[in-house]
Design a protein around this motif. Structure first.
Motif, short mmCIF file in Angstrom:
data_model
loop_
_atom_site.label_atom_id
_atom_site.label_comp_id
_atom_site.label_asym_id
_atom_site.label_seq_id
_atom_site.Cartn_x
_atom_site.Cartn_y
_atom_site.Cartn_z
N LYS A 83 -29.21 4.16 -50.85
CA LYS A 83 -29.70 5.51 -50.26
C LYS A 83 -28.69 5.90 -49.47
O LYS A 83 -28.34 7.17 -49.31
N GLN A 84 -28.63 5.13 -48.09
CA GLN A 84 -28.10 5.70 -47.04
C GLN A 84 -26.38 5.90 -47.24
O GLN A 84 -26.24 6.95 -46.84
N GLY A 99 -39.74 5.84 -43.68
CA GLY A 99 -39.20 6.05 -42.17
C GLY A 99 -37.90 6.56 -42.10
O GLY A 99 -37.20 6.87 -43.21
N GLU A 100 -37.89 6.64 -41.05
CA GLU A 100 -36.47 7.39 -40.22
C GLU A 100 -35.72 5.96 -40.43
O GLU A 100 -36.11 4.97 -40.33
N ARG A 101 -34.39 6.11 -40.31
CA ARG A 101 -33.55 5.01 -40.37
C ARG A 101 -32.67 4.61 -39.18
O ARG A 101 -32.14 5.94 -38.62
N GLU A 102 -32.34 3.70 -39.01
CA GLU A 102 -31.11 3.15 -37.89
C GLU A 102 -29.88 3.52 -38.48
O GLU A 102 -29.46 3.26 -39.81
N LEU A 157 -20.42 6.50 -40.29
CA LEU A 157 -20.43 7.19 -41.34
C LEU A 157 -21.99 7.44 -42.02
O LEU A 157 -22.33 8.29 -42.63
N LEU A 158 -22.95 6.48 -41.40
CA LEU A 158 -24.15 6.61 -41.80
C LEU A 158 -24.91 7.55 -41.37
O LEU A 158 -25.07 7.84 -40.00
N PRO A 159 -25.63 8.71 -41.95
CA PRO A 159 -26.00 9.92 -41.46
C PRO A 159 -27.49 9.38 -40.84
O PRO A 159 -28.19 8.64 -41.59
#
Ligand code: ASN
Length: 309
Positions: free
Chosen positions: A80-81, A235-238, A269-271
Protein backbone atom coordinates in the motif's frame (compact mmCIF):
# COMPACT_ATOMS: atom_id res chain seq x y z
CA UNK A 1 -16.43 -39.23 6.62
CA UNK A 2 -18.08 -37.47 9.53
CA UNK A 3 -16.36 -34.17 8.56
CA UNK A 4 -17.44 -34.74 4.99
CA UNK A 5 -21.09 -35.18 6.01
CA UNK A 6 -20.93 -32.11 8.19
CA UNK A 7 -19.58 -30.01 5.33
CA UNK A 8 -22.35 -31.23 2.98
CA UNK A 9 -24.96 -30.37 5.61
CA UNK A 10 -23.37 -26.93 6.16
CA UNK A 11 -23.55 -26.16 2.43
CA UNK A 12 -27.24 -26.98 2.47
CA UNK A 13 -28.11 -24.76 5.45
CA UNK A 14 -30.71 -22.06 4.60
CA UNK A 15 -28.48 -19.39 6.15
CA UNK A 16 -25.74 -20.03 3.57
CA UNK A 17 -27.66 -18.24 0.84
CA UNK A 18 -28.72 -15.33 3.08
CA UNK A 19 -25.11 -14.80 4.14
CA UNK A 20 -23.93 -14.91 0.52
CA UNK A 21 -26.40 -12.18 -0.43
CA UNK A 22 -25.26 -10.06 2.53
CA UNK A 23 -21.60 -10.70 1.62
CA UNK A 24 -22.18 -9.40 -1.90
CA UNK A 25 -23.94 -6.23 -0.76
CA UNK A 26 -21.33 -5.59 1.92
CA UNK A 27 -18.45 -5.74 -0.57
CA UNK A 28 -20.37 -3.68 -3.09
CA UNK A 29 -21.06 -0.95 -0.51
CA UNK A 30 -17.45 -0.80 0.70
CA UNK A 31 -15.97 -0.66 -2.79
CA UNK A 32 -18.51 1.81 -4.14
CA UNK A 33 -17.97 4.10 -1.13
CA UNK A 34 -14.27 4.48 -1.97
CA UNK A 35 -14.61 4.40 -5.78
CA UNK A 36 -17.07 7.31 -5.54
CA UNK A 37 -14.39 9.22 -3.62
CA UNK A 38 -11.86 8.69 -6.41
CA UNK A 39 -9.89 5.86 -4.83
CA UNK A 40 -8.03 3.52 -7.17
CA UNK A 41 -8.57 -0.20 -6.64
CA UNK A 42 -5.58 -2.56 -6.67
CA UNK A 43 -5.58 -6.31 -7.08
CA UNK A 44 -3.81 -8.21 -4.30
CA UNK A 45 -0.41 -9.83 -4.48
CA UNK A 46 0.43 -12.86 -2.38
CA UNK A 47 4.20 -13.36 -2.85
CA UNK A 48 6.92 -10.96 -1.78
CA UNK A 49 10.30 -10.91 -0.02
CA UNK A 50 8.59 -8.85 2.69
CA UNK A 51 5.28 -8.88 4.47
CA UNK A 52 3.78 -7.46 7.63
CA UNK A 53 5.84 -8.74 10.61
CA UNK A 54 2.61 -8.49 12.68
CA UNK A 55 2.36 -7.67 16.33
CA UNK A 56 1.88 -11.25 17.46
CA UNK A 57 3.77 -14.50 16.80
CA UNK A 58 2.55 -16.70 13.95
CA UNK A 59 4.19 -19.66 12.18
CA UNK A 60 6.19 -18.57 9.15
CA UNK A 61 4.37 -18.80 5.80
CA UNK A 62 7.18 -18.78 3.24
CA UNK A 63 8.11 -20.62 0.09
CA UNK A 64 11.29 -21.04 -1.90
CA UNK A 65 10.94 -20.21 -5.58
CA UNK A 66 14.25 -20.80 -7.37
CA UNK A 67 16.66 -18.32 -5.77
CA UNK A 68 13.87 -16.31 -4.09
CA UNK A 69 12.68 -16.70 -0.52
CA UNK A 70 9.11 -15.40 -0.62
CA UNK A 71 6.61 -14.70 2.12
CA UNK A 72 2.87 -15.12 1.73
CA UNK A 73 1.05 -11.86 2.42
CA UNK A 74 0.18 -11.41 6.11
CA UNK A 75 -1.10 -7.91 5.29
CA UNK A 76 -0.51 -5.74 2.30
CA UNK A 77 0.76 -2.75 4.30
CA UNK A 78 4.11 -2.23 2.52
CA UNK A 79 2.61 -2.57 -0.95
CA UNK A 80 0.00 0.00 0.00
CA UNK A 81 2.76 2.45 0.94
CA UNK A 82 4.72 1.69 -2.24
CA UNK A 83 1.61 1.85 -4.46
CA UNK A 84 1.02 5.43 -3.31
CA UNK A 85 4.20 6.42 -5.17
CA UNK A 86 2.61 5.41 -8.52
CA UNK A 87 1.08 8.05 -10.77
CA UNK A 88 -2.54 8.84 -9.90
CA UNK A 89 -2.47 6.55 -6.87
CA UNK A 90 -2.97 9.12 -4.09
CA UNK A 91 -5.83 7.09 -2.59
CA UNK A 92 -5.96 3.33 -2.95
CA UNK A 93 -7.77 0.27 -1.68
CA UNK A 94 -7.58 -3.47 -2.16
CA UNK A 95 -9.59 -6.50 -1.10
CA UNK A 96 -6.65 -8.65 -0.10
CA UNK A 97 -6.25 -12.21 1.15
CA UNK A 98 -4.04 -12.42 4.25
CA UNK A 99 -2.37 -15.63 5.43
CA UNK A 100 -1.65 -15.80 9.17
CA UNK A 101 -0.71 -19.21 10.54
CA UNK A 102 -1.91 -18.55 14.06
CA UNK A 103 -0.54 -20.41 17.07
CA UNK A 104 -2.71 -23.13 18.68
CA UNK A 105 -3.43 -20.74 21.60
CA UNK A 106 -6.20 -19.18 19.52
CA UNK A 107 -7.52 -22.51 18.27
CA UNK A 108 -10.91 -21.94 19.85
CA UNK A 109 -11.14 -18.26 19.02
CA UNK A 110 -14.44 -17.38 17.32
CA UNK A 111 -12.76 -14.51 15.42
CA UNK A 112 -9.46 -15.83 14.03
CA UNK A 113 -8.89 -17.40 10.63
CA UNK A 114 -5.72 -18.81 9.08
CA UNK A 115 -6.60 -17.00 5.88
CA UNK A 116 -8.99 -14.10 5.69
CA UNK A 117 -9.76 -11.08 3.55
CA UNK A 118 -8.92 -7.55 4.45
CA UNK A 119 -10.47 -4.39 3.01
CA UNK A 120 -7.35 -2.28 3.09
CA UNK A 121 -7.01 1.39 2.17
CA UNK A 122 -4.27 4.02 2.26
CA UNK A 123 -4.22 7.76 1.56
CA UNK A 124 -1.27 9.98 0.77
CA UNK A 125 -0.80 13.03 3.01
CA UNK A 126 -3.63 11.93 5.30
CA UNK A 127 -3.59 12.09 9.09
CA UNK A 128 -5.10 9.72 11.61
CA UNK A 129 -8.15 11.87 12.38
CA UNK A 130 -9.07 12.09 8.69
CA UNK A 131 -8.63 8.34 8.28
CA UNK A 132 -10.83 7.64 11.32
CA UNK A 133 -13.56 9.93 9.99
CA UNK A 134 -13.49 8.10 6.66
CA UNK A 135 -13.69 4.72 8.42
CA UNK A 136 -16.67 5.86 10.46
CA UNK A 137 -18.52 7.14 7.38
CA UNK A 138 -17.66 3.99 5.42
CA UNK A 139 -18.87 1.66 8.18
CA UNK A 140 -22.14 3.61 8.67
CA UNK A 141 -22.71 3.69 4.92
CA UNK A 142 -22.08 -0.05 4.58
CA UNK A 143 -24.40 -0.98 7.43
CA UNK A 144 -27.12 1.28 5.96
CA UNK A 145 -26.74 -0.29 2.52
CA UNK A 146 -26.92 -3.81 3.91
CA UNK A 147 -29.98 -2.86 5.95
CA UNK A 148 -31.60 -1.39 2.84
CA UNK A 149 -30.88 -4.27 0.44
CA UNK A 150 -30.81 -7.27 2.76
CA UNK A 151 -33.67 -6.74 5.23
CA UNK A 152 -35.17 -10.14 4.36
CA UNK A 153 -31.86 -11.95 4.82
CA UNK A 154 -31.12 -10.18 8.14
CA UNK A 155 -34.59 -11.13 9.38
CA UNK A 156 -33.98 -14.73 8.30
CA UNK A 157 -30.78 -14.73 10.38
CA UNK A 158 -32.65 -13.17 13.30
CA UNK A 159 -30.28 -10.21 13.25
CA UNK A 160 -31.46 -6.75 14.14
CA UNK A 161 -28.72 -4.52 12.79
CA UNK A 162 -28.43 -1.33 14.83
CA UNK A 163 -28.30 2.10 13.17
CA UNK A 164 -25.66 4.41 14.65
CA UNK A 165 -26.69 8.08 14.64
CA UNK A 166 -23.94 9.44 16.89
CA UNK A 167 -20.18 9.73 16.41
CA UNK A 168 -18.14 6.67 17.36
CA UNK A 169 -16.45 7.35 20.74
CA UNK A 170 -12.64 7.59 20.84
CA UNK A 171 -10.60 6.21 23.76
CA UNK A 172 -6.87 5.78 24.30
CA UNK A 173 -5.17 2.53 25.31
CA UNK A 174 -3.74 4.31 28.38
CA UNK A 175 -7.08 5.37 29.81
CA UNK A 176 -8.74 2.00 29.11
CA UNK A 177 -5.86 -0.02 30.55
CA UNK A 178 -5.86 2.11 33.71
CA UNK A 179 -9.61 1.61 34.13
CA UNK A 180 -10.08 -2.01 33.03
CA UNK A 181 -6.70 -3.79 32.94
CA UNK A 182 -4.98 -5.48 30.00
CA UNK A 183 -8.11 -7.11 28.58
CA UNK A 184 -9.70 -3.69 28.03
CA UNK A 185 -10.62 -4.28 24.39
CA UNK A 186 -12.85 -7.29 25.01
CA UNK A 187 -14.26 -5.73 28.18
CA UNK A 188 -15.23 -2.54 26.34
CA UNK A 189 -16.52 -4.41 23.30
CA UNK A 190 -18.91 -6.40 25.48
CA UNK A 191 -20.17 -3.26 27.22
CA UNK A 192 -20.49 -1.05 24.14
CA UNK A 193 -23.61 -0.38 22.08
CA UNK A 194 -21.83 1.41 19.22
CA UNK A 195 -18.51 0.77 17.46
CA UNK A 196 -15.67 2.78 19.04
CA UNK A 197 -12.06 3.71 18.38
CA UNK A 198 -9.01 3.03 20.53
CA UNK A 199 -5.89 5.06 19.73
CA UNK A 200 -2.20 4.82 20.68
CA UNK A 201 -1.17 1.17 20.37
CA UNK A 202 2.43 0.02 20.77
CA UNK A 203 2.83 -2.38 17.83
CA UNK A 204 4.52 -2.81 14.40
CA UNK A 205 7.31 -0.43 13.36
CA UNK A 206 5.36 1.05 10.45
CA UNK A 207 2.67 2.78 12.56
CA UNK A 208 3.92 6.31 13.17
CA UNK A 209 5.28 7.31 16.53
CA UNK A 210 3.84 10.67 17.59
CA UNK A 211 6.48 13.19 16.57
CA UNK A 212 8.29 14.51 19.67
CA UNK A 213 6.52 12.00 21.95
CA UNK A 214 8.48 8.78 22.16
CA UNK A 215 6.41 5.72 23.00
CA UNK A 216 3.15 7.29 21.76
CA UNK A 217 1.67 6.30 18.43
CA UNK A 218 -0.63 7.88 15.88
CA UNK A 219 -2.59 4.72 15.25
CA UNK A 220 -6.06 3.40 15.98
CA UNK A 221 -8.32 0.37 16.06
CA UNK A 222 -12.04 0.25 15.47
CA UNK A 223 -13.82 -2.20 17.77
CA UNK A 224 -17.28 -3.70 17.25
CA UNK A 225 -19.80 -3.53 20.10
CA UNK A 226 -21.79 -6.48 21.54
CA UNK A 227 -18.56 -8.40 22.25
CA UNK A 228 -17.57 -8.84 18.59
CA UNK A 229 -14.09 -7.39 19.23
CA UNK A 230 -11.59 -5.79 16.86
CA UNK A 231 -12.92 -4.64 13.49
CA UNK A 232 -10.06 -2.70 11.93
CA UNK A 233 -6.57 -1.47 12.63
CA UNK A 234 -4.87 1.47 11.02
CA UNK A 235 -2.69 4.47 11.55
CA UNK A 236 -0.36 7.08 10.17
CA UNK A 237 2.83 5.54 8.80
CA UNK A 238 6.51 5.99 9.39
CA UNK A 239 8.08 7.17 6.13
CA UNK A 240 11.46 8.65 7.14
CA UNK A 241 14.43 6.32 6.72
CA UNK A 242 16.12 7.08 10.07
CA UNK A 243 12.93 6.71 12.05
CA UNK A 244 11.98 3.45 10.28
CA UNK A 245 15.42 2.02 11.07
CA UNK A 246 15.13 3.09 14.69
CA UNK A 247 11.73 1.47 15.06
CA UNK A 248 12.87 -1.75 13.39
CA UNK A 249 15.96 -1.95 15.57
CA UNK A 250 13.92 -1.29 18.70
CA UNK A 251 11.85 -4.36 17.82
CA UNK A 252 14.97 -6.43 17.09
CA UNK A 253 13.86 -7.16 13.53
CA UNK A 254 15.94 -8.89 10.88
CA UNK A 255 16.48 -6.10 8.36
CA UNK A 256 17.87 -8.32 5.57
CA UNK A 257 14.63 -8.87 3.61
CA UNK A 258 13.78 -5.19 3.95
CA UNK A 259 16.75 -3.92 1.87
CA UNK A 260 14.68 -2.58 -1.02
CA UNK A 261 11.98 -1.15 1.22
CA UNK A 262 14.61 0.67 3.27
CA UNK A 263 16.24 1.90 0.07
CA UNK A 264 12.89 3.34 -1.05
CA UNK A 265 12.66 5.13 2.30
CA UNK A 266 16.29 6.31 2.10
CA UNK A 267 15.54 7.89 -1.29
CA UNK A 268 12.56 9.70 0.21
CA UNK A 269 10.09 7.80 -1.97
CA UNK A 270 7.66 6.75 0.78
CA UNK A 271 5.07 9.49 1.24
CA UNK A 272 3.49 10.43 4.55
CA UNK A 273 0.20 8.53 4.63
CA UNK A 274 -2.48 7.01 6.78
CA UNK A 275 -4.85 4.12 6.23
CA UNK A 276 -6.24 0.99 7.75
CA UNK A 277 -7.71 -2.41 7.04
CA UNK A 278 -11.10 -3.85 7.90
CA UNK A 279 -11.40 -7.60 8.44
CA UNK A 280 -14.13 -8.60 6.01
CA UNK A 281 -15.13 -11.85 7.69
CA UNK A 282 -15.22 -10.06 11.06
CA UNK A 283 -17.46 -7.41 9.54
CA UNK A 284 -19.73 -10.13 8.12
CA UNK A 285 -19.78 -11.95 11.43
CA UNK A 286 -20.93 -8.74 13.10
CA UNK A 287 -23.51 -7.93 10.42
CA UNK A 288 -24.91 -11.45 10.35
CA UNK A 289 -24.69 -11.90 14.12
CA UNK A 290 -23.09 -15.33 13.79
CA UNK A 291 -21.31 -16.87 16.75
CA UNK A 292 -18.23 -18.16 14.97
CA UNK A 293 -16.32 -16.46 12.16
CA UNK A 294 -16.22 -19.73 10.22
CA UNK A 295 -20.00 -19.45 9.82
CA UNK A 296 -19.71 -16.57 7.33
CA UNK A 297 -17.48 -18.52 4.91
CA UNK A 298 -18.15 -21.66 2.90
CA UNK A 299 -14.72 -23.19 3.41
CA UNK A 300 -13.55 -23.56 6.98
CA UNK A 301 -10.22 -21.83 7.59
CA UNK A 302 -10.61 -21.45 11.35
CA UNK A 303 -7.52 -22.21 13.42
CA UNK A 304 -8.71 -25.73 14.25
CA UNK A 305 -9.76 -26.45 10.64
CA UNK A 306 -9.39 -29.99 9.27
CA UNK A 307 -8.90 -28.56 5.74
CA UNK A 308 -11.39 -30.92 4.19
CA UNK A 309 -11.19 -29.08 0.88
N1 ASN B 1 -4.02 -3.42 7.40
C1 ASN B 1 -3.49 -2.86 8.61
C2 ASN B 1 -3.16 -1.41 8.41
O1 ASN B 1 -3.41 -0.87 7.35
C3 ASN B 1 -2.27 -3.60 9.06
C4 ASN B 1 -2.53 -5.02 9.49
O2 ASN B 1 -3.40 -5.71 8.99
N2 ASN B 1 -1.76 -5.54 10.41
O3 ASN B 1 -2.69 -0.78 9.33
Amino acid sequence: MEHFQRQIAAFDHPHVEAIAIIRGHTLLALQRFLLERNFRQLLPILLSPITDPLNHAVDPAEIQYHQHRLKLTASIIFHKQLALTARGHEQIFVVAPNIRLEKPEVENSPRHLLEFSQFDFEIRGCNMQQAMLLVEQMVKHTLDEVQKHCATQLAQLGRHLPRYETAFPIYTTDELRAAHGDDFEQFMSEKAHTPFFITNHRREFYDRETPGKRGHYNNYDLVWPEGYGEALSGGEREYEHGQILLRMQELGMDLTPFGNYLEAARRGLLPPSAGGGLGIERLLRFICGTRHIRDVALFDRSVGSNFLF
